[in-house]
Motif scaffolding. Structure first.
Motif, PDB file in Angstrom:
ATOM      1  N   TYR A 141      26.224  34.439  12.338  1.00 41.52           N
ATOM      2  CA  TYR A 141      25.059  34.487  11.452  1.00 41.52           C
ATOM      3  C   TYR A 141      24.654  35.919  11.099  1.00 41.52           C
ATOM      4  O   TYR A 141      24.514  36.266   9.938  1.00 41.52           O
ATOM      5  N   ALA A 142      24.505  36.769  12.093  1.00 37.72           N
ATOM      6  CA  ALA A 142      24.037  38.152  11.843  1.00 37.72           C
ATOM      7  C   ALA A 142      25.128  38.963  11.159  1.00 37.72           C
ATOM      8  O   ALA A 142      24.863  39.723  10.229  1.00 37.72           O
ATOM      9  N   SER A 143      26.377  38.786  11.607  1.00 37.70           N
ATOM     10  CA  SER A 143      27.494  39.535  10.988  1.00 37.70           C
ATOM     11  C   SER A 143      27.650  39.132   9.531  1.00 37.70           C
ATOM     12  O   SER A 143      27.891  39.967   8.656  1.00 37.70           O
ATOM     13  N   ASN A 144      27.469  37.832   9.267  1.00 37.86           N
ATOM     14  CA  ASN A 144      27.578  37.338   7.894  1.00 37.86           C
ATOM     15  C   ASN A 144      26.529  38.010   7.015  1.00 37.86           C
ATOM     16  O   ASN A 144      26.812  38.461   5.908  1.00 37.86           O
ATOM     17  N   MET A 183      21.030  43.260  15.029  1.00 39.96           N
ATOM     18  CA  MET A 183      20.467  42.466  13.921  1.00 39.96           C
ATOM     19  C   MET A 183      20.071  41.085  14.427  1.00 39.96           C
ATOM     20  O   MET A 183      18.989  40.585  14.123  1.00 39.96           O
ATOM     21  N   ASP A 184      20.960  40.498  15.235  1.00 37.97           N
ATOM     22  CA  ASP A 184      20.686  39.160  15.784  1.00 37.97           C
ATOM     23  C   ASP A 184      19.435  39.199  16.653  1.00 37.97           C
ATOM     24  O   ASP A 184      18.569  38.325  16.580  1.00 37.97           O
ATOM     25  N   ARG A 185      19.299  40.269  17.436  1.00 38.64           N
ATOM     26  CA  ARG A 185      18.132  40.395  18.319  1.00 38.64           C
ATOM     27  C   ARG A 185      16.852  40.574  17.501  1.00 38.64           C
ATOM     28  O   ARG A 185      15.812  39.998  17.814  1.00 38.64           O
ATOM     29  N   ILE A 186      16.933  41.321  16.415  1.00 36.81           N
ATOM     30  CA  ILE A 186      15.757  41.501  15.538  1.00 36.81           C
ATOM     31  C   ILE A 186      15.342  40.149  14.954  1.00 36.81           C
ATOM     32  O   ILE A 186      14.161  39.825  14.884  1.00 36.81           O
ATOM     33  N   PHE A 187      16.327  39.340  14.572  1.00 37.46           N
ATOM     34  CA  PHE A 187      16.009  37.990  14.081  1.00 37.46           C
ATOM     35  C   PHE A 187      15.265  37.206  15.168  1.00 37.46           C
ATOM     36  O   PHE A 187      14.235  36.595  14.916  1.00 37.46           O
ATOM     37  N   THR A 188      15.780  37.247  16.399  1.00 42.18           N
ATOM     38  CA  THR A 188      15.157  36.485  17.504  1.00 42.18           C
ATOM     39  C   THR A 188      13.725  36.949  17.740  1.00 42.18           C
ATOM     40  O   THR A 188      12.819  36.142  17.913  1.00 42.18           O
ATOM     41  N   LEU A 189      13.504  38.264  17.704  1.00 42.62           N
ATOM     42  CA  LEU A 189      12.170  38.805  17.998  1.00 42.62           C
ATOM     43  C   LEU A 189      11.148  38.404  16.942  1.00 42.62           C
ATOM     44  O   LEU A 189       9.952  38.363  17.201  1.00 42.62           O
ATOM     45  N   HIS A 190      11.626  38.120  15.732  1.00 48.64           N
ATOM     46  CA  HIS A 190      10.707  37.806  14.626  1.00 48.64           C
ATOM     47  C   HIS A 190      10.600  36.305  14.339  1.00 48.64           C
ATOM     48  O   HIS A 190       9.921  35.897  13.413  1.00 48.64           O
ATOM     49  N   ALA A 191      11.276  35.473  15.152  1.00 43.68           N
ATOM     50  CA  ALA A 191      11.482  34.067  14.766  1.00 43.68           C
ATOM     51  C   ALA A 191      10.200  33.265  14.643  1.00 43.68           C
ATOM     52  O   ALA A 191      10.041  32.483  13.719  1.00 43.68           O
ATOM     53  N   ASP A 192       9.290  33.396  15.602  1.00 43.85           N
ATOM     54  CA  ASP A 192       8.044  32.618  15.514  1.00 43.85           C
ATOM     55  C   ASP A 192       6.926  33.344  16.249  1.00 43.85           C
ATOM     56  O   ASP A 192       7.193  34.223  17.061  1.00 43.85           O
ATOM     57  N   HIS A 193       5.682  32.984  15.947  1.00 40.75           N
ATOM     58  CA  HIS A 193       4.574  33.702  16.601  1.00 40.75           C
ATOM     59  C   HIS A 193       3.262  32.934  16.503  1.00 40.75           C
ATOM     60  O   HIS A 193       2.251  33.463  16.062  1.00 40.75           O
ATOM     61  N   GLU A 194       3.255  31.695  16.971  1.00 44.36           N
ATOM     62  CA  GLU A 194       2.047  30.846  16.936  1.00 44.36           C
ATOM     63  C   GLU A 194       1.506  30.719  15.509  1.00 44.36           C
ATOM     64  O   GLU A 194       2.258  30.690  14.544  1.00 44.36           O
ATOM     65  N   GLN A 195       0.180  30.692  15.381  1.00 49.15           N
ATOM     66  CA  GLN A 195      -0.443  30.370  14.080  1.00 49.15           C
ATOM     67  C   GLN A 195      -0.855  31.645  13.351  1.00 49.15           C
ATOM     68  O   GLN A 195      -1.989  31.798  12.911  1.00 49.15           O
ATOM     69  N   PHE A 243      20.431  34.234  18.044  1.00 47.21           N
ATOM     70  CA  PHE A 243      19.453  33.706  17.102  1.00 47.21           C
ATOM     71  C   PHE A 243      19.648  32.214  16.800  1.00 47.21           C
ATOM     72  O   PHE A 243      18.666  31.457  16.781  1.00 47.21           O
ATOM     73  N   LEU A 244      20.875  31.759  16.542  1.00 43.38           N
ATOM     74  CA  LEU A 244      21.032  30.342  16.185  1.00 43.38           C
ATOM     75  C   LEU A 244      20.684  29.428  17.359  1.00 43.38           C
ATOM     76  O   LEU A 244      20.166  28.324  17.170  1.00 43.38           O
ATOM     77  N   GLU A 245      20.937  29.881  18.588  1.00 44.77           N
ATOM     78  CA  GLU A 245      20.503  29.077  19.741  1.00 44.77           C
ATOM     79  C   GLU A 245      18.973  29.049  19.803  1.00 44.77           C
ATOM     80  O   GLU A 245      18.373  28.003  20.064  1.00 44.77           O
ATOM     81  N   VAL A 246      18.327  30.165  19.494  1.00 44.31           N
ATOM     82  CA  VAL A 246      16.857  30.218  19.451  1.00 44.31           C
ATOM     83  C   VAL A 246      16.341  29.328  18.333  1.00 44.31           C
ATOM     84  O   VAL A 246      15.333  28.630  18.481  1.00 44.31           O
ATOM     85  N   CYS A 247      17.053  29.287  17.199  1.00 44.65           N
ATOM     86  CA  CYS A 247      16.658  28.381  16.108  1.00 44.65           C
ATOM     87  C   CYS A 247      16.662  26.934  16.600  1.00 44.65           C
ATOM     88  O   CYS A 247      15.716  26.177  16.383  1.00 44.65           O
ATOM     89  N   TYR A 248      17.730  26.566  17.291  1.00 43.91           N
ATOM     90  CA  TYR A 248      17.830  25.188  17.819  1.00 43.91           C
ATOM     91  C   TYR A 248      16.651  24.909  18.753  1.00 43.91           C
ATOM     92  O   TYR A 248      15.990  23.881  18.661  1.00 43.91           O
ATOM     93  N   LEU A 249      16.370  25.877  19.636  1.00 46.85           N
ATOM     94  CA  LEU A 249      15.270  25.724  20.601  1.00 46.85           C
ATOM     95  C   LEU A 249      13.934  25.522  19.881  1.00 46.85           C
ATOM     96  O   LEU A 249      13.164  24.614  20.215  1.00 46.85           O
TER      97      LEU A 249
END
Ligand code: SDX
Length: 440
Positions: free
Chosen positions: A205-208, A231-243, A94-100
């Motif tokens: 991040y997810a463990s915390n 949990m980390d994967r669920i965060f990644t799947l929900h991170a963004d989704h256009e408008q 997830f944090l790498e996806v956040c950076y991206l």
């Protein structure tokens, strides 16, 4: 490398669209995207033609130019900065996806380490915010607490509210990504009457987040690495989704110059609706209400009955007219987590899988192209992890914060952006004069 707003400026095709009405014909310029449909640029339509377009729900309207996320609804494809979601869910975290999402490129090892340290060291909340939590009733819905506390961040972090200062924008972005897990976990702890658990810098991040939710002072709590990965994967799947609705809300709030914390609080509020992020909570409640495989046909019927307000929660999507790629990854994760928890025969998962099978073969759902979306399986996983249904949408908000703030950052940097102010199709009373009460 792309320009400061992303990879490719929209290539203005040397084509235009002609619009003829009455005695007028307007030439409207067209633009070609990297991916997706061409657009007709109607910015001058009212000035030149004295007419509006009409598109309630924005089914055919591009509200902005963006380089962050792309959805191909027909193919069921989702790209974050061009990378397919299934590859990111499997290979990234997830944090790498956040950076991206925030900066537009996958980080080098050094950039990633620096970003992760930055986020890790900003997970604590201002201690006085604990009073804010305690101001809510114990039975307040966690989303109400999250919405209030995110908005309250603008009262605690004044030094990152000036949106004209690039450094303050960066500080606000990191604070939001870093502190949302603490706010969401503390909303849960307050809701269940347990002591607030502080973030730990030795956990990822997810463990915390899981530790802040499920550890208690009276015993050692070990985060299961499989649950943390899920949990980390669920965060990644929900991170963004256009408008989507909540992202558009954040952009509209941001277009007035509101501070980033207020904008994200507006996004949280919009996400809460059952047609949007609230669908994960509603989907699990629906699966539980159905209860057994035998009762599925009755609900499939009800979902097609226009006189019955019932809809299959977790099904259908404005953009996906194919399988939501996130739902596929979520289904696999659900099987993993339930097997780990020793509940692979979970009746709710069985009802969900049977319901999906029946619905996908039902003419109504086939004709309307209704498939499971991200919310159909996520609740099953979160329930198996020990979260109450009221925590499902707050977790969605936690994950979507990076998408909201990335889109906000892009909007603020867009030289063509201006305050959003739609017009309307007015069908109210024509001009009329006031009538004194004696004469009515
Ligand atoms: C999210 O936008 C995003 O990207 C959102 C999201 C994100 O990541 O940000 O993906 C997250 O919000 C996912 C969606 C979660 N919501 C639900 O699962 C709630 C149930 N689904 C629906 O209410 C609906 O499908 C929407 C709201 C998701 C989409 O609605 P649209 O695009 O406005 O479509 P619509 O309501 O006009 O429906 C089209 C037709 C209608 O029938 P007709 O009027 O044409 O006869 O399909 C029917 C609807 O009645 N329909 C359903 C249905 N969804 C649509 N019928 C039964 N069950 C359903 N779930």
């Amino acid at each position: 490398m792309g320009n400061n707003r992303g990879y490719y400026m929209a290539k203005d095709a040397n084509r235009s669209a002609q619009l003829t009405f009455g005695d007028k014909t307007l030439d409207l310029p067209m633009a070609s995207p990297t991916l997706g449909p061409d657009v007709v640029d109607i910015r001058k339509l009212y000035a030149q033609g004295d007419i509006f377009t009409y598109d309630p729900g924005f089914t055919s309207t591009a509200s902005c130019e963006s380089a962050i996320t792309y959805i191909d609804g027909a193919k069921g494809e989702l790209l974050y900065r061009g990378y397919p979601i299934d590859q990111l869910a499997e290979k990234s975290h997830f944090l790498e996806v956040c950076y991206l999402l925030i900066y537009g490129e996958l980080p080098s090892a050094m950039e990633l380490e620096k970003f992760e340290n930055l986020v890790t060291n900003h997970t604590m909340l201002h201690e006085q915010m604990t009073n804010f939590f305690r101001g809510f009733r114990r039975d307040a819905h966690p989303m109400a607490i999250v919405c209030g506390c995110v908005g309250a961040m603008s009262a605690f972090y004044h030094d990152s509210t000036d949106i004209s200062d690039p450094h303050q924008r960066e500080v606000a972005i990191v604070r939001l990504v870093a502190k949302l897990p603490t706010i969401v976990a503390w909303a849960y702890k307050y809701h269940v009457g347990q002591p607030l658990v502080y973030p730990r810098n030795d956990l990822d991040y997810a463990s915390n987040f899981l530790n802040m939710c499920f550890s208690v002072p009276c015993e050692e709590y070990k985060v299961d690495p499989i649950l943390s990965r899920a949990m980390d994967r669920i965060f990644t799947l929900h991170a963004d989704h256009e408008q989507n609705a909540s992202t558009s809300t954040v952009r509209l709030a941001g277009s007035s110059g509101a501070n980033p914390f207020a904008c994200i609080a507006a996004g949280v509020a919009c996400l809460w609706g059952p047609a949007h992020g609230g669908a994960n909570e509603a989907a699990l409640s629906m699966l539980r209400e159905i209860g057994t495989v035998e009762k599925i046909p009755e609900y499939i019927e009800r979902a097609q009955d226009k006189n019955d307000g019932f809809r299959l929660m977790g099904f259908g999507h404005r953009v996906y007219k194919n399988y939501d790629p996130r739902a596929k990854v979520m289904q696999e994760t659900a099987k993993e987590v339930l097997a780990l928890m020793g509940v692979e025969n979970n009746p709710t998962l069985q009802v969900a899988q049977k319901l999906e099978e029946i619905a996908l073969n039902d003419p109504y759902f086939i004709e309307k192209k209704l498939y499971p979306n991200v919310d159909f399986y996520s609740g099953i996983i979160l329930d198996a992890m020990g979260f109450p249904t009221s925590m499902f949408t707050p977790i969605f908000a936690l994950a979507r914060t990076v998408g909201w703030i990335s889109q906000w950052k892009e909007m603020i940097a867009d030289p063509s952006q201006k305050i959003g102010r739609p017009r309307q199709l007015y069908t109210g009373a024509p001009h009329r004069d006031y009538v004194d009460v004696e004469k009515r």
